[in-house]
Design an enzyme around this catalytic site. Structure first.
Site, PDB file in Angstrom:
ATOM      1  N   ARG A  56      10.709  -1.469  11.271  1.00 51.69           N
ATOM      2  CA  ARG A  56      10.117  -0.919  11.950  1.00 51.69           C
ATOM      3  C   ARG A  56       9.689  -1.524  13.325  1.00 51.69           C
ATOM      4  NH1 ARG A  56       4.556   0.727   8.593  1.00 51.69           N
ATOM      5  NH2 ARG A  56       3.637  -0.468  10.371  1.00 51.69           N
ATOM      6  N   LYS A  70       0.714  -1.376  -0.070  1.00 52.59           N
ATOM      7  CA  LYS A  70      -0.092   0.022   0.097  1.00 52.59           C
ATOM      8  C   LYS A  70       0.737   1.198  -0.039  1.00 52.59           C
ATOM      9  CE  LYS A  70      -2.422  -0.516   3.963  1.00 52.59           C
ATOM     10  NZ  LYS A  70      -2.024  -1.776   4.403  1.00 52.59           N
ATOM     11  N   ARG A 124      -1.584  -7.874  13.631  1.00 53.39           N
ATOM     12  CA  ARG A 124      -2.148  -6.827  12.695  1.00 53.39           C
ATOM     13  C   ARG A 124      -2.582  -7.720  11.741  1.00 53.39           C
ATOM     14  NH1 ARG A 124       3.200  -4.363  12.694  1.00 53.39           N
ATOM     15  NH2 ARG A 124       3.259  -4.003  10.600  1.00 53.39           N
ATOM     16  N   ARG A 167      -9.963   1.489   8.770  1.00 55.68           N
ATOM     17  CA  ARG A 167      -9.453  -0.149   8.696  1.00 55.68           C
ATOM     18  C   ARG A 167     -10.667  -0.732   9.464  1.00 55.68           C
ATOM     19  NH1 ARG A 167      -3.875   1.193   9.381  1.00 55.68           N
ATOM     20  NH2 ARG A 167      -2.535  -0.577   9.770  1.00 55.68           N
ATOM     21  N   ARG A 202      11.085  -6.070   5.217  1.00 55.42           N
ATOM     22  CA  ARG A 202      10.978  -4.451   5.149  1.00 55.42           C
ATOM     23  C   ARG A 202      11.495  -3.788   5.870  1.00 55.42           C
ATOM     24  NH1 ARG A 202       4.946  -2.195   5.464  1.00 55.42           N
ATOM     25  NH2 ARG A 202       4.928  -2.719   7.958  1.00 55.42           N
TER      26      ARG A 202
HETATM   27  P1  AMP Z   1       0.473   1.281   9.374  1.00 55.59           P
HETATM   28  O1  AMP Z   1       1.788   2.088   9.019  1.00 55.59           O
HETATM   29  O2  AMP Z   1      -0.702   1.652   8.397  1.00 55.59           O
HETATM   30  O3  AMP Z   1       0.763  -0.379   9.270  1.00 55.59           O
HETATM   31  O4  AMP Z   1      -0.028   1.520  10.873  1.00 55.59           O
HETATM   32  C1  AMP Z   1       0.755   1.419  11.948  1.00 55.59           C
HETATM   33  C2  AMP Z   1       0.180   1.489  13.139  1.00 55.59           C
HETATM   34  O5  AMP Z   1      -0.650   2.637  13.333  1.00 55.59           O
HETATM   35  C3  AMP Z   1      -1.008   0.429  13.350  1.00 55.59           C
HETATM   36  O6  AMP Z   1      -0.630  -0.831  13.619  1.00 55.59           O
HETATM   37  C4  AMP Z   1      -2.020   1.047  14.222  1.00 55.59           C
HETATM   38  O7  AMP Z   1      -1.632   0.728  15.484  1.00 55.59           O
HETATM   39  C5  AMP Z   1      -2.024   2.400  13.637  1.00 55.59           C
HETATM   40  N1  AMP Z   1      -3.089   2.772  12.945  1.00 55.59           N
HETATM   41  C6  AMP Z   1      -2.808   3.225  11.626  1.00 55.59           C
HETATM   42  N2  AMP Z   1      -3.781   3.589  10.941  1.00 55.59           N
HETATM   43  C7  AMP Z   1      -5.091   3.325  11.999  1.00 55.59           C
HETATM   44  C8  AMP Z   1      -6.232   3.204  11.766  1.00 55.59           C
HETATM   45  N3  AMP Z   1      -6.916   3.640  10.652  1.00 55.59           N
HETATM   46  N4  AMP Z   1      -7.017   2.750  12.880  1.00 55.59           N
HETATM   47  C9  AMP Z   1      -6.352   2.562  13.839  1.00 55.59           C
HETATM   48  N5  AMP Z   1      -5.007   2.589  14.132  1.00 55.59           N
HETATM   49  C10 AMP Z   1      -4.499   2.806  13.078  1.00 55.59           C
END
Ligand code: AMP
Length: 229
Positions: A162, A17, A173, A93, A130
């Site tokens: 990360r 993404k 996740r 999400r 990653r």
């Molecule tokens: P990502 O970079 O999209 O994988 O997001 C990293 C982390 O940020 C996720 O594992 C969640 O803890 C938090 N996060 C990001 N977007 C959301 C969302 N839409 N709702 C809730 N938590 C989020």
């Protein structure tokens, strides 16, 4: 190509993404809005929201809507998004977040919701390799590292794994994706807004598929009178 679009890209963590949203943002000249990047920025700045959000992020849990929705609302109210649109990455999400997004956008509507489909074993392999720039968020992998010794090609920041890419947090996740986000895919499909796109293959292949799908959705469909039949 007509600039401007309101897009959402859904997909499991590791589906690509981030990489594809950056490309779509350049192609359609629209801001790339990643809630993960916004939250990581808040964590880095140690804002009260960032401090609170960090403990959920480190565990791979969703950050509660009370913390997140204000951030999204503020970002969508800025001139660039109002004028040109956006590509949303990592938001919504859950169905609840998607309903909140519809309310925030009204009377405007989304152009397309794209679901980037990649099998679980492939995303697991991608997540394990990653690497990401701590400053600008550019993605790399152990097989496509930056040119110089884990220094970001784009901004010179440090490129690292990360902190939430541990085996336990990745599993959490992906499980959350199945329970919370997969129903969202069905929810958008039921309202005719979803387009599934094969996320396997090279990044260029995937971008080409995404752009083709978006352009098909944005073109006015011919009416039965207009088909010349
Ligand atoms: P990502 O970079 O999209 O994988 O997001 C990293 C982390 O940020 C996720 O594992 C969640 O803890 C938090 N996060 C990001 N977007 C959301 C969302 N839409 N709702 C809730 N938590 C989020």
């Amino acid at each position: 190509m007509v600039p401007g679009a309101r897009l959402i890209v859904l997909g499991k963590q590791g589906a690509g993404k981030g990489t594809q949203c950056v490309r779509l943002s350049h192609h359609y000249v629209i801001p790339h809005i990643s809630t993960g990047d916004m939250l990581r920025g808040a964590v880095k700045m140690q804002t009260p929201l960032g401090v609170e959000a960090k403990r959920f992020m480190d565990e791979g849990e969703l950050v509660p809507d009370e913390l997140l929705l204000g951030l999204v609302d503020e970002r969508l109210a800025q001139d660039d998004t109002i004028g040109r649109g956006f590509v949303l990455d990592g938001f919504p999400r859950t169905v609840k977040q998607a309903e909140a997004l519809d309310r925030l956008l009204a009377p405007l509507e989304l152009d397309t919701v794209l679901d980037l489909e990649v099998p679980r074993d492939l995303v697991l392999a991608r997540l394990a390799s990653r690497r990401v720039c701590v400053d600008c968020g550019t993605n790399y992998s152990t097989s496509t590292p930056p040119k110089v010794d884990w220094i970001c090609d784009v901004c010179g920041g440090e490129v690292v794994q990360r902190p939430d890419d541990t085996e336990a947090a990745i599993k959490r996740r992906l499980d959350l994706y199945d329970t919370e986000t997969a129903p969202l895919v069905q929810w958008y499909a039921a309202s005719g807004r979803l387009a599934a796109v094969d996320g396997t293959g090279t990044p260029d292949d995937v971008t080409e598929r995404l752009v083709r799908t978006i352009d098909e959705h944005r073109q006015p469909r011919p009416t039965s009178r207009g088909t010349g039949a």
